[in-house]
Design an enzyme around this catalytic site. Structure first.
Site, PDB file in Angstrom:
ATOM      1  N   HIS B 121       5.187   3.665 -15.308  1.00 56.92           N
ATOM      2  CA  HIS B 121       5.236   2.648 -14.255  1.00 56.92           C
ATOM      3  C   HIS B 121       6.159   3.201 -13.155  1.00 56.92           C
ATOM      4  O   HIS B 121       7.065   3.979 -13.445  1.00 56.92           O
ATOM      5  CB  HIS B 121       5.840   1.388 -14.881  1.00 56.92           C
ATOM      6  CG  HIS B 121       5.828   0.166 -14.025  1.00 56.92           C
ATOM      7  ND1 HIS B 121       6.740  -0.051 -13.024  1.00 56.92           N
ATOM      8  CD2 HIS B 121       5.025  -0.924 -14.051  1.00 56.92           C
ATOM      9  CE1 HIS B 121       6.495  -1.234 -12.465  1.00 56.92           C
ATOM     10  NE2 HIS B 121       5.451  -1.783 -13.058  1.00 56.92           N
ATOM     11  N   ASP B 198      11.142   3.095 -21.663  1.00 58.02           N
ATOM     12  CA  ASP B 198      10.764   1.878 -20.945  1.00 58.02           C
ATOM     13  C   ASP B 198       9.965   1.017 -21.928  1.00 58.02           C
ATOM     14  O   ASP B 198       8.813   1.314 -22.220  1.00 58.02           O
ATOM     15  CB  ASP B 198       9.931   2.262 -19.713  1.00 58.02           C
ATOM     16  CG  ASP B 198       9.300   1.056 -19.034  1.00 58.02           C
ATOM     17  OD1 ASP B 198       9.582  -0.089 -19.452  1.00 58.02           O
ATOM     18  OD2 ASP B 198       8.539   1.262 -18.076  1.00 58.02           O
ATOM     19  N   GLN B 201       6.492  -3.085 -21.975  1.00 62.37           N
ATOM     20  CA  GLN B 201       5.187  -3.486 -22.522  1.00 62.37           C
ATOM     21  C   GLN B 201       5.146  -3.446 -24.046  1.00 62.37           C
ATOM     22  O   GLN B 201       4.125  -3.768 -24.650  1.00 62.37           O
ATOM     23  CB  GLN B 201       4.069  -2.571 -21.969  1.00 62.37           C
ATOM     24  CG  GLN B 201       3.905  -2.621 -20.467  1.00 62.37           C
ATOM     25  CD  GLN B 201       3.386  -3.971 -19.974  1.00 62.37           C
ATOM     26  OE1 GLN B 201       2.833  -4.768 -20.729  1.00 62.37           O
ATOM     27  NE2 GLN B 201       3.571  -4.250 -18.691  1.00 62.37           N
ATOM     28  N   LYS B 224       8.210 -10.870 -19.742  1.00 63.29           N
ATOM     29  CA  LYS B 224       6.972 -10.408 -20.373  1.00 63.29           C
ATOM     30  C   LYS B 224       6.936 -10.785 -21.857  1.00 63.29           C
ATOM     31  O   LYS B 224       5.989 -10.472 -22.563  1.00 63.29           O
ATOM     32  CB  LYS B 224       6.832  -8.894 -20.234  1.00 63.29           C
ATOM     33  CG  LYS B 224       6.629  -8.435 -18.787  1.00 63.29           C
ATOM     34  CD  LYS B 224       6.287  -6.971 -18.725  1.00 63.29           C
ATOM     35  CE  LYS B 224       6.510  -6.339 -17.371  1.00 63.29           C
ATOM     36  NZ  LYS B 224       5.582  -6.757 -16.323  1.00 63.29           N
ATOM     37  N   CYS B 361       1.195  -0.587 -10.245  1.00 65.80           N
ATOM     38  CA  CYS B 361       2.472   0.111 -10.089  1.00 65.80           C
ATOM     39  C   CYS B 361       2.461   1.435 -10.841  1.00 65.80           C
ATOM     40  O   CYS B 361       3.449   1.810 -11.475  1.00 65.80           O
ATOM     41  CB  CYS B 361       3.647  -0.741 -10.549  1.00 65.80           C
ATOM     42  SG  CYS B 361       3.831  -2.250  -9.618  1.00 65.80           S
TER      43      CYS B 361
END
Lengths: 144, 407
Positions: B121, B198, B201, B224, B361
């Site tokens: 991202h 990261d 997700q 999220k 993104c």
């Protein structure tokens, strides 16, 4: 709302410009001014080539990638500004912005097919698609 | 897992959009918020709102207890060794930027390397581009396999003795790829590099265990994972966080302040300047309670089943291209021949179906896929197979509508 309301957005004339874009393809002569613009939130991009002689737009061509609304709007815009003075081209751009806000437009300028995009004002998420080419044109003529 | 009962906890799902029941398939962008989280925020503002760590009064103590209580919930949820390793931030982006500023710029020398992947991202690309420019370090990419996965041999071939930082997503927001973090951590550590993950997700969909993964930094966002917006987490190993410099300075993060010099509080507060995101942290704590009640293993199995169902359903549509590996997280990214993803999204919106269209993104990844934009449907614990059926039906309508236009 149903799928029929899609016809408000995707008018036949828009689809015609999408399928058969006018003035598509940049000339490699290096004449005129070239403007690159993109819509950073969605990835649509346009390259616009303008030729201006003595304050009149003599040629407008584009290439780019994007949705039906952004590409048909670019096609219509190039058609509309060709032969117009810079002043009138900018005036049309301002009228187009008004149209996207849902305002009735009243003008002596020949707007041509552009009025078919009026329905976009009812789809707020798509307004930026329609205005991309006009923003590029404004940037281009101001650079003259 | 009783999806019907779960859906009742999400009042937002019970509405019509454009004359159709809402089908929300954009949880990878932001998830919806369940009643227990909304109620926790409501209770905090109605009963306990106060600044933390300073008031002698009762409300101040209540707010502080709940704020620090939320930190302990996060620590347990991700199995961090200590609450000192859990920093509250604005979200994954801020978390990654803290490391890129406070750690990377401090240690990087000209000639050092930062290694990332093309599936990141923007929030895990740009901070490293900037850190590389500022320090003279080199930014390197681990190549992707044809199916959008990473091969460990390529990680081994890219990471060298000059590599100081490796930054990789746990789960791709476009391809759905789930990366082998534990193995990548080992390769990074073998070369003396640290690994930042990261996890934006991943954390919403699967059990993540910091001790097991052995990564050095891990970033994720509350919104999220059923929590509120404006709250996120930076996990970091204590010894690294001790070396890392604060990025923001001011109240809350100081120990002693003199006219010309000051000292910082101990971890984790040294990184939390100003009045922190108190309600957001409490809301995140409530979201974690909610997710644990449902069970992360149940959520993982449910989301995976939906992704597999969607994959099968969408594959049966003529002229559809699907991106990413077979084995995937809770999303399907696709394009329909001759219909731009924005137009797909508008047609679906008219049917009450919310999906994402655009570059997600991830512009470098779009280039790698050789597309300018894609459509993405993403799933979470409240989604059903019927909703995926509605999506497939909507896509056929989009095809038909634009198909007619082109005839």
């Amino acid at each position: 709302m149903s799928l029929n309301n899609l016809d408000t957005l995707y008018r036949q004339v828009i689809m015609d410009h999408y399928k058969n874009p006018r003035n598509r393809g940049i000339e490699e002569t290096g004449d005129g001014v070239t403007v690159d613009m993109n819509n950073p939130t969605c990835g649509d991009r346009i390259r616009l080539q303008l030729k201006v002689e003595e304050g009149v737009v003599t040629d407008a061509r584009f290439e780019g990638e994007g949705c039906s609304i952004s590409m048909s709007s670019a096609s219509m815009m190039t058609q509309a500004v060709k032969g117009k003075t810079i002043e009138d081209a900018l005036k049309m751009s301002s009228l187009f912005s008004d149209m996207m806000l849902g305002k009735e437009i009243d003008t002596d300028l020949e707007m041509g097919d552009i009025e078919a995009l009026q329905g976009v004002s009812k789809f707020p998420a798509r307004i930026k698609c329609a205005t991309l080419a006009w923003k590029a044109m404004e940037k281009g003529v101001k650079r003259q | 897992m009783d999806v019907k009962a779960i859906r009742e906890m999400f009042p937002i799902l019970d509405q019509e959009v454009n004359g159709h029941p809402l089908v929300y398939l954009d949880s990878s962008a932001t998830s919806q918020t369940p009643l227990p989280v909304i109620e926790a925020l409501d209770k905090y503002y109605k009963e306990d709102n106060s600044n933390v760590h300073r008031g002698v009064h009762t409300l101040g103590t209540r707010a502080t207890d709940q704020y620090e209580g939320a930190r302990e919930k996060v620590r347990k949820f991700i199995n961090a060794a200590s609450e000192k390793e859990v920093i509250f931030t604005r979200g994954s982006t801020t978390s990654i930027n803290y490391v890129a500023y406070g750690y990377a710029r401090k240690i990087l020398q000209p000639g050092d390397e930062i290694v990332i992947t093309p599936m990141e991202h923007h929030s895990n690309i740009i901070p490293w581009q900037q850190a590389a420019k500022a320090t003279g370090a080199t930014l390197k990419y681990i190549p992707l396999q044809e199916d959008g996965t990473i091969a460990l041999e390529d990680v081994k071939a890219t990471v060298t003795e000059q590599t100081k930082i490796v930054a990789v997503t746990h789960a791709s927001n476009v391809l759905g790829t789930i990366n082998p973090i534990k193995e990548i951590a080992k390769i990074a550590h073998d070369h003396g590099a640290v690994l930042l993950v990261d996890g934006a997700q991943a954390v919403p969909h699967m059990k993540v265990d910091m001790t097991d993964l052995d990564c050095d930094f891990y970033a994720f966002s509350g919104h999220k994972m059923c929590g509120p917006t404006e709250i996120g987490v930076l996990y970091g190993k204590q010894e690294l966080l001790e070396q890392m410099e604060p990025v923001e300075f001011g109240g809350e993060m100081i120990d002693f302040v003199d006219l010309y010099d000051s000292t910082w509080k101990e971890l984790p507060w040294k990184f939390e300047a100003g009045t922190p995101i108190i309600a957001g942290a409490i809301g995140l704590g409530a979201a974690i309670d909610f997710l644990e009640d449902v069970g992360m293993d149940n959520i993982f199995a449910h989301d995976k089943k939906l992704a597999a169902y969607a994959l099968e359903k969408l594959k049966s549509i003529d002229g559809i291209s699907i991106y990413g590996p077979e084995e995937r997280g809770a999303l399907v990214t696709f394009n329909i021949e001759d219909v731009h993803p924005h137009d797909v999204a508008t047609v679906l919106d008219m049917e009450g179906i919310a999906i994402r269209a655009g570059h997600h993104c991830a512009q470098p990844l779009m280039k790698w896929l050789n597309v300018t934009a894609t459509a993405r449907a993403s799933f979470y614990l409240y989604n059903t197979e019927e909703e995926i059926d509605a999506l497939a039906k909507g896509l056929l309508k989009a095809k038909e509508y634009f198909g007619n236009v082109f005839k």
